[in-house]
Structure formats: structure tokens, C-alpha cells
Design an enzyme around this catalytic site. Structure first.
Site, short mmCIF file in Angstrom:
data_model
loop_
_atom_site.label_atom_id
_atom_site.label_comp_id
_atom_site.label_asym_id
_atom_site.label_seq_id
_atom_site.Cartn_x
_atom_site.Cartn_y
_atom_site.Cartn_z
N ASP A 82 55.51 181.16 28.88
CA ASP A 82 56.18 180.12 29.65
C ASP A 82 57.24 179.45 28.75
OD1 ASP A 82 56.51 178.32 31.80
OD2 ASP A 82 55.07 176.90 30.93
N HIS A 83 58.40 179.18 29.28
CA HIS A 83 59.47 178.50 28.53
C HIS A 83 59.69 179.09 27.14
CE1 HIS A 83 60.23 175.34 31.47
NE2 HIS A 83 58.92 175.32 31.66
N ASP A 104 63.88 180.35 28.75
CA ASP A 104 64.42 179.09 29.27
C ASP A 104 65.69 178.76 28.51
OD1 ASP A 104 65.10 176.64 30.13
OD2 ASP A 104 63.19 175.66 29.68
N GLU A 134 65.26 180.35 34.28
CA GLU A 134 65.37 179.06 34.99
C GLU A 134 66.83 178.65 35.11
OE1 GLU A 134 62.53 175.97 33.90
OE2 GLU A 134 64.19 174.56 33.73
N THR A 209 51.87 169.71 38.53
CA THR A 209 50.96 168.56 38.47
C THR A 209 51.54 167.37 39.25
OG1 THR A 209 50.12 169.24 36.33
CG2 THR A 209 49.84 166.90 36.90
P1 13P Z 1 53.01 170.44 34.86
O1 13P Z 1 52.69 170.10 33.43
O2 13P Z 1 53.73 169.34 35.57
O3 13P Z 1 51.85 170.93 35.62
O4 13P Z 1 54.08 171.63 34.80
C1 13P Z 1 53.67 172.88 34.39
C2 13P Z 1 54.84 173.75 34.15
O5 13P Z 1 55.76 173.80 34.91
C3 13P Z 1 54.79 174.60 32.96
O6 13P Z 1 55.98 175.27 32.77
#
Ligand code: 13P
Length: 278
Positions: A82-83, A104, A134, A209
Site C-alpha cells: 500500500d502507498h 503513490d 492514485e 475508517t
Molecule cells: P484508513 O486508515 O482511514 O482506514 O485508510 C486506510 C487506507 O486507505 C490505507 O491506504
């Protein structure tokens, strides 16, 4: 063995008009909790970790654990970066057997983002791995509540970006932000609808979240096929640890560990049910 590429999972979500949950993990308890929720609900998931989190949770320790958990799971699981912020980290994740990577480069000018993303697509192709990218600015930092500057994805840019890069899926900015929202977000479903009309790859929603179930369902109806959840799991684990350590005189790890895993399990299970991929 149930380690799968992310692309077929997203295609399957597309067919079933649902979204696959992508759950961030930072330690063994989080991996155990997330995989248990997936197995008990008989639902595929994505296990992911952001490059920024590797300070606390080193890739050399997390990667073998995530890949091994996915391989042994009773349901299909993709393992995703992720990212990703650097090409070095993307290379390392592909070498460790991640089946998907995200670059990202959303803060770079569009042309530079396109050029870098093309490099990542070429690298991933050599491994048969999936690529997420993204466009626009999702507020905050992965896992933080700190900053909430948001810039919606421009549908014209999205169309050009997907055409010129060959990415497998696209994370959109539609008013969503990482971390706990200070107030209920107002998601730009009109922008999402337009991007979905113009772009033919699955769309990704970050900042899960704090988004309401109703908003999740609406977003899924408009082409969102992967939804990221991080803060809610980290917060659930921290809260479970606090509750336990505050309520007993002599806390012990062997009681604490399953409580942390269970807190993550409940959060992941709840989201899986809303995302509705059976
Ligand atoms: P949250 O921390 O708001 O759940 O976001 C998760 C997210 O998008 C990780 O890339």
C-alpha cells in the site's frame, strides 16, 4: 495454497458487484485476526502494508509472514504494498512475493506520475503482479489523522492516466481521507460516477475508517471494487490492549495477544460483511 494475484480478485468483485476489503496489518496479531475473519466468512481479502509503516513493522519480517499466511489460508488472499513511495520498496515487495503493488506518486505532476507508473507497470509485469496507482489527493497520511487536504480526482486526468499507464486499478480522491475523520466526510459521488463512466479499470477507495455503511454501498454501486481499512484495525487493537492492561493487575502477553487478534478479527469481519463479497 491461496496466495492469489489482486487483479482476478477485483475482476471477481466486478462480476459480483461487491468490493474486496484490503486490510492493513502491522504485526502478527493483525495478520491472524484478518485471515481468521476471511476464513470464517469464506471471503477473499487483500492483506496490505504501507511503505510508511515499515519503520515500525520492517518489511523483511512482515513480508514472509503475510505471504505465508496467504499461502496457507483457506480462502484466496492477495498480498499488496500500500502507498509504495520508492522503486526500491516496490522491487523488494515483488521479490518477497507480493502479488500486487501500489505506487503513490499522486503528489507529482501528472506527466511525472504517468512516467513513474509506467516503470512500475513494467516491473510488476515481470512478476505477473497487479498495479494500483492514485490520482488526486486523498487527505491525511496512511494511518494518521494529521492532515486532511483533499483534491478530487479529475475525470479527464483519470481517463488519460489509465490509458497511458496500463494500471490495473485506480485509487480515487472523492473527499475521502486517511485516519479518523474529524467530521463525517461528504463523498463526491458525482465525481466517482463520472470517473467510473470514463475509466474501465476497477476503482479503489482509500480512507475507509469512518465511512458509513450506506456510503460504502453507494460507492460500490459506482464502481469501487477495493476498499482500504487501516486505522479502524490499529485503533481496535490498541483499545483491546488498553482495556486488558487496565483491568488486570499483572498483564501477560499470552492473554493479551489473542485479545489483540480478536479485536482486529471483529473489525475486519464487520467490514467484510458490509462489502458483501461472498
Ligand atoms: P484508513 O486508515 O482511514 O482506514 O485508510 C486506510 C487506507 O486507505 C490505507 O491506504
Amino acid at each position: 495454497m491461496s496466495l492469489v494475484k489482486m487483479k482476478p480478485l477485483l475482476a471477481w468483485a466486478q462480476e459480483n458487484r461487491c468490493a474486496v476489503g484490503a486490510f492493513s496489518v502491522g504485526n502478527m496479531e493483525m495478520v491472524i485476526g484478518a485471515v481468521r475473519a476471511a476464513e470464517e466468512t469464506n471471503t477473499p481479502i487483500i492483506l496490505q502494508i504501507a511503505e510508511k509503516r515499515m519503520k515500525q513493522s520492517p518489511l523483511r519480517l512482515m513480508a514472509p509472514m503475510m505471504v505465508s499466511a496467504a499461502k496457507e489460508a483457506g480462502v484466496p488472499i492477495a498480498v499488496h504494498l500500500d502507498h509504495g513511495l520508492t522503486l526500491e520498496c516496490i522491487d523488494a515487495c515483488l521479490d518477497y512475493g507480493f502479488t500486487s503493488v501500489m505506487l503513490d506518486a499522486s503528489l507529482l505532476p501528472l506527466d511525472e506520475n504517468i512516467a513513474l507508473t509506467r516503470q512500475v507497470v513494467a516491473k510488476a509485469q515481470a512478476f505477473g503482479a497487479t498495479v494500483e496507482s492514485e490520482l488526486g489527493v486523498v487527505g491525511g497520511n496512511e494511518g494518521d489523522t494529521a492532515e486532511h487536504r483533499i483534491l478530487c480526482t479529475d475525470p479527464d486526468d483519470a481517463e488519460r492516466f489509465v490509458r497511458e499507464t496500463g494500471v490495473d486499478c485506480l485509487a480515487v480522491a472523492i473527499g475521502n481521507a486517511h485516519g479518523n475523520y474529524p467530521v463525517l466526510p461528504e463523498l463526491r459521488f458525482d465525481v466517482l460516477e463520472e470517473i467510473n463512466r470514463r475509466v474501465d479499470v476497477p476503482l479503489v477507495l482509500h480512507g475507509g475508517t469512518g465511512i458509513t455503511d450506506e456510503m460504502f454501498r453507494r460507492a460500490i454501486g459506482l464502481g469501487i471494487r477495493k476498499i482500504n481499512i487501516a486505522t479502524a484495525s490499529f485503533d481496535a487493537l490498541a483499545k483491546a490492549a488498553k482495556t486488558y492492561t487496565e483491568t488486570v493487575e499483572k498483564p501477560d502477553y499470552f492473554t493479551l495477544s489473542p485479545r489483540m487478534a480478536d479485536a482486529v478479527y471483529r473489525n475486519v469481519r464487520r467490514h467484510i460483511q458490509v462489502f458483501n463479497c461472498k
